[in-house]
Design a protein around this motif. Structure first.
Motif, PDB file in Angstrom:
ATOM      1  N   LYS A  40      35.858  -2.778 -52.194  1.00  0.00           N
ATOM      2  CA  LYS A  40      36.443  -3.806 -51.228  1.00  0.00           C
ATOM      3  C   LYS A  40      36.299  -5.149 -51.888  1.00  0.00           C
ATOM      4  CE  LYS A  40      36.775  -1.131 -47.243  1.00  0.00           C
ATOM      5  NZ  LYS A  40      36.337  -1.127 -45.568  1.00  0.00           N
ATOM      6  N   PRO A  41      37.112  -6.133 -51.933  1.00  0.00           N
ATOM      7  CA  PRO A  41      37.029  -7.315 -52.477  1.00  0.00           C
ATOM      8  C   PRO A  41      35.925  -7.989 -51.507  1.00  0.00           C
ATOM      9  CG  PRO A  41      39.237  -7.322 -51.824  1.00  0.00           C
ATOM     10  CD  PRO A  41      38.690  -5.935 -51.680  1.00  0.00           C
ATOM     11  N   GLU A  42      35.075  -8.731 -51.833  1.00  0.00           N
ATOM     12  CA  GLU A  42      33.935  -9.564 -51.008  1.00  0.00           C
ATOM     13  C   GLU A  42      34.847 -10.649 -50.394  1.00  0.00           C
ATOM     14  OE1 GLU A  42      30.731  -9.051 -50.232  1.00  0.00           O
ATOM     15  OE2 GLU A  42      30.860  -7.147 -51.140  1.00  0.00           O
ATOM     16  N   PRO A  43      34.828 -10.874 -49.036  1.00  0.00           N
ATOM     17  CA  PRO A  43      35.525 -11.989 -48.437  1.00  0.00           C
ATOM     18  C   PRO A  43      34.854 -13.417 -48.852  1.00  0.00           C
ATOM     19  CG  PRO A  43      33.963 -10.974 -46.890  1.00  0.00           C
ATOM     20  CD  PRO A  43      33.982 -10.280 -48.112  1.00  0.00           C
ATOM     21  N   PRO A  44      35.694 -14.358 -49.137  1.00  0.00           N
ATOM     22  CA  PRO A  44      35.187 -15.613 -49.930  1.00  0.00           C
ATOM     23  C   PRO A  44      33.940 -16.250 -48.960  1.00  0.00           C
ATOM     24  CG  PRO A  44      37.425 -15.658 -49.298  1.00  0.00           C
ATOM     25  CD  PRO A  44      37.004 -14.418 -48.999  1.00  0.00           C
ATOM     26  N   ALA A  45      33.052 -16.818 -49.600  1.00  0.00           N
ATOM     27  CA  ALA A  45      32.050 -17.469 -48.613  1.00  0.00           C
ATOM     28  C   ALA A  45      32.865 -18.558 -48.176  1.00  0.00           C
ATOM     29  CB  ALA A  45      30.872 -18.056 -49.583  1.00  0.00           C
ATOM     30  N   PRO A  46      32.456 -18.821 -46.597  1.00  0.00           N
ATOM     31  CA  PRO A  46      33.079 -20.092 -46.062  1.00  0.00           C
ATOM     32  C   PRO A  46      32.313 -21.244 -46.843  1.00  0.00           C
ATOM     33  CG  PRO A  46      31.416 -19.103 -44.595  1.00  0.00           C
ATOM     34  CD  PRO A  46      31.716 -18.114 -45.850  1.00  0.00           C
ATOM     35  N   VAL A  47      33.563 -21.955 -47.050  1.00  0.00           N
ATOM     36  CA  VAL A  47      33.105 -23.664 -47.470  1.00  0.00           C
ATOM     37  C   VAL A  47      32.797 -24.499 -46.164  1.00  0.00           C
ATOM     38  CG1 VAL A  47      34.141 -25.380 -48.667  1.00  0.00           C
ATOM     39  CG2 VAL A  47      34.889 -23.256 -49.472  1.00  0.00           C
ATOM     40  N   VAL A  48      31.509 -24.971 -46.408  1.00  0.00           N
ATOM     41  CA  VAL A  48      30.989 -25.866 -45.533  1.00  0.00           C
ATOM     42  C   VAL A  48      31.029 -27.146 -45.987  1.00  0.00           C
ATOM     43  CG1 VAL A  48      28.818 -26.627 -44.432  1.00  0.00           C
ATOM     44  CG2 VAL A  48      29.445 -23.968 -44.947  1.00  0.00           C
ATOM     45  N   ILE A  49      31.876 -28.110 -45.368  1.00  0.00           N
ATOM     46  CA  ILE A  49      31.972 -29.343 -45.784  1.00  0.00           C
ATOM     47  C   ILE A  49      30.826 -30.267 -44.877  1.00  0.00           C
ATOM     48  CG2 ILE A  49      33.576 -31.567 -45.530  1.00  0.00           C
ATOM     49  CD1 ILE A  49      35.745 -29.400 -46.006  1.00  0.00           C
ATOM     50  N   PRO A  50      30.143 -30.951 -45.809  1.00  0.00           N
ATOM     51  CA  PRO A  50      29.136 -31.751 -44.946  1.00  0.00           C
ATOM     52  C   PRO A  50      29.820 -32.799 -43.974  1.00  0.00           C
ATOM     53  CG  PRO A  50      29.044 -32.256 -47.225  1.00  0.00           C
ATOM     54  CD  PRO A  50      29.870 -30.872 -46.966  1.00  0.00           C
ATOM     55  N   ILE A  51      29.341 -33.066 -42.873  1.00  0.00           N
ATOM     56  CA  ILE A  51      29.875 -34.147 -41.969  1.00  0.00           C
ATOM     57  C   ILE A  51      29.059 -35.111 -42.214  1.00  0.00           C
ATOM     58  CG2 ILE A  51      30.303 -35.015 -39.682  1.00  0.00           C
ATOM     59  CD1 ILE A  51      30.861 -32.022 -38.854  1.00  0.00           C
ATOM     60  N   PRO A  52      29.729 -36.504 -42.720  1.00  0.00           N
ATOM     61  CA  PRO A  52      28.445 -37.643 -42.822  1.00  0.00           C
ATOM     62  C   PRO A  52      27.985 -38.253 -41.751  1.00  0.00           C
ATOM     63  CG  PRO A  52      31.013 -38.148 -43.367  1.00  0.00           C
ATOM     64  CD  PRO A  52      30.879 -36.757 -42.946  1.00  0.00           C
ATOM     65  N   VAL A  53      26.775 -38.464 -41.733  1.00  0.00           N
ATOM     66  CA  VAL A  53      26.081 -39.044 -40.543  1.00  0.00           C
ATOM     67  C   VAL A  53      26.308 -40.634 -40.335  1.00  0.00           C
ATOM     68  CG1 VAL A  53      24.136 -39.139 -39.415  1.00  0.00           C
ATOM     69  CG2 VAL A  53      24.507 -37.135 -40.440  1.00  0.00           C
ATOM     70  N   VAL A  54      26.934 -41.241 -39.612  1.00  0.00           N
ATOM     71  CA  VAL A  54      27.242 -42.709 -39.398  1.00  0.00           C
ATOM     72  C   VAL A  54      26.181 -43.072 -38.497  1.00  0.00           C
ATOM     73  CG1 VAL A  54      28.666 -44.397 -38.691  1.00  0.00           C
ATOM     74  CG2 VAL A  54      29.385 -42.133 -39.713  1.00  0.00           C
ATOM     75  N   GLU A  55      25.322 -44.076 -38.840  1.00  0.00           N
ATOM     76  CA  GLU A  55      24.324 -44.635 -38.061  1.00  0.00           C
ATOM     77  C   GLU A  55      24.845 -45.655 -37.271  1.00  0.00           C
ATOM     78  OE1 GLU A  55      20.464 -45.250 -39.888  1.00  0.00           O
ATOM     79  OE2 GLU A  55      20.648 -43.460 -41.116  1.00  0.00           O
ATOM     80  N   PRO A  56      24.519 -45.824 -36.207  1.00  0.00           N
ATOM     81  CA  PRO A  56      24.988 -46.959 -35.353  1.00  0.00           C
ATOM     82  C   PRO A  56      24.265 -48.362 -35.998  1.00  0.00           C
ATOM     83  CG  PRO A  56      23.284 -45.852 -34.034  1.00  0.00           C
ATOM     84  CD  PRO A  56      23.458 -44.959 -35.180  1.00  0.00           C
ATOM     85  N   PRO A  57      25.045 -49.527 -35.783  1.00  0.00           N
ATOM     86  CA  PRO A  57      24.751 -50.803 -36.224  1.00  0.00           C
ATOM     87  C   PRO A  57      23.237 -51.251 -35.903  1.00  0.00           C
ATOM     88  CG  PRO A  57      26.690 -50.974 -35.256  1.00  0.00           C
ATOM     89  CD  PRO A  57      26.351 -49.488 -35.248  1.00  0.00           C
ATOM     90  N   LYS A  58      22.397 -51.549 -36.592  1.00  0.00           N
ATOM     91  CA  LYS A  58      21.109 -52.095 -36.022  1.00  0.00           C
ATOM     92  C   LYS A  58      21.272 -53.395 -35.134  1.00  0.00           C
ATOM     93  CE  LYS A  58      18.478 -50.146 -39.430  1.00  0.00           C
ATOM     94  NZ  LYS A  58      17.472 -50.056 -40.480  1.00  0.00           N
ATOM     95  N   ASP A  59      20.644 -53.436 -34.081  1.00  0.00           N
ATOM     96  CA  ASP A  59      20.626 -54.478 -33.116  1.00  0.00           C
ATOM     97  C   ASP A  59      19.849 -55.843 -33.681  1.00  0.00           C
ATOM     98  OD1 ASP A  59      21.043 -55.853 -30.878  1.00  0.00           O
ATOM     99  OD2 ASP A  59      19.356 -55.134 -29.723  1.00  0.00           O
ATOM    100  N   ARG A  60      20.459 -56.711 -33.770  1.00  0.00           N
ATOM    101  CA  ARG A  60      19.838 -57.979 -34.441  1.00  0.00           C
ATOM    102  C   ARG A  60      19.003 -58.914 -33.418  1.00  0.00           C
ATOM    103  NH1 ARG A  60      23.114 -60.096 -39.616  1.00  0.00           N
ATOM    104  NH2 ARG A  60      24.008 -58.014 -40.016  1.00  0.00           N
ATOM    105  N   ASP A  61      18.942 -58.473 -32.298  1.00  0.00           N
ATOM    106  CA  ASP A  61      18.290 -59.325 -31.430  1.00  0.00           C
ATOM    107  C   ASP A  61      16.584 -59.263 -31.684  1.00  0.00           C
ATOM    108  OD1 ASP A  61      20.398 -60.371 -30.150  1.00  0.00           O
ATOM    109  OD2 ASP A  61      20.189 -58.933 -28.568  1.00  0.00           O
TER     110      ASP A  61
END
Length: 172
Positions: free
Chosen positions: A151-172
């Motif tokens: 039986k053909p091996e099922p293709p490995a699932p492709v994992v797309i990394p989700i970019p981590v967006v950091e909140p803007p730094k507080d300038r106070d």
């Protein structure tokens, strides 16, 4: 004793329900396909040289009996068990000499798991004629069932990394 002449109960009670000297060996090739956990399709083509009596003729010398059958095997358990009994029924056709015939096979069997996806199959059928050129007869088989192709091996699932967006730094 014959099942048709004496009946099943009398044949079993007489303890003479097989006569190996009346049996003829043959060869068969089969295809088996699982339809779901409890139902398999089986197709077979078999051949044997024998004196086959039918309503038209009893051959004086052994001739080739070719039989093809399509059956459904109703498994009583799933394939995870080592021994799995089944009931079988279907339709078939035969050729003996110049005569063609149709029959219906009914029987029982068992598949015995050897290793993963490899089984020993035991099958016993009573073949009931549908046309006048066929005869009532038993058909017994013992064989090995194994996959022809991996039986053909099922293709490995492709994992797309989700970019981590950091909140803007507080300038106070």
């Amino acid at each position: 004793a014959s099942v048709r002449a004496a009946g099943l109960a009398n044949t079993v009670n007489s303890k003479v329900w097989h006569r190996t000297n009346g049996m003829t060996a043959g060869l068969a090739i089969s295809y088996l396909q699982g339809l779901n956990n409890n139902l398999d399709f089986a197709g077979s083509l078999s051949g044997s040289f024998l004196k086959y009596p039918n309503s038209k003729t009893i051959s004086a010398q052994p001739l080739l009996l070719l039989e093809g059958a399509a059956t459904l095997n109703l498994k009583l358990l799933s394939d995870k068990y080592i021994i799995n009994p089944f009931l079988t029924a279907g339709i078939g056709a035969s050729k003996f000499g110049g005569y063609y015939a149709a029959f219906m096979p009914f029987g029982i069997g068992a598949q015995v798991k050897v290793v993963d996806e490899v089984y020993i199959m035991l099958n016993s059928q009573y073949r009931v004629p549908v046309t006048e050129n066929a005869s009532y007869h038993f058909y017994h088989s013992l064989g090995v069932v194994a996959p022809l192709f991996k039986k053909p091996e099922p293709p490995a699932p492709v994992v797309i990394p989700i970019p981590v967006v950091e909140p803007p730094k507080d300038r106070d």
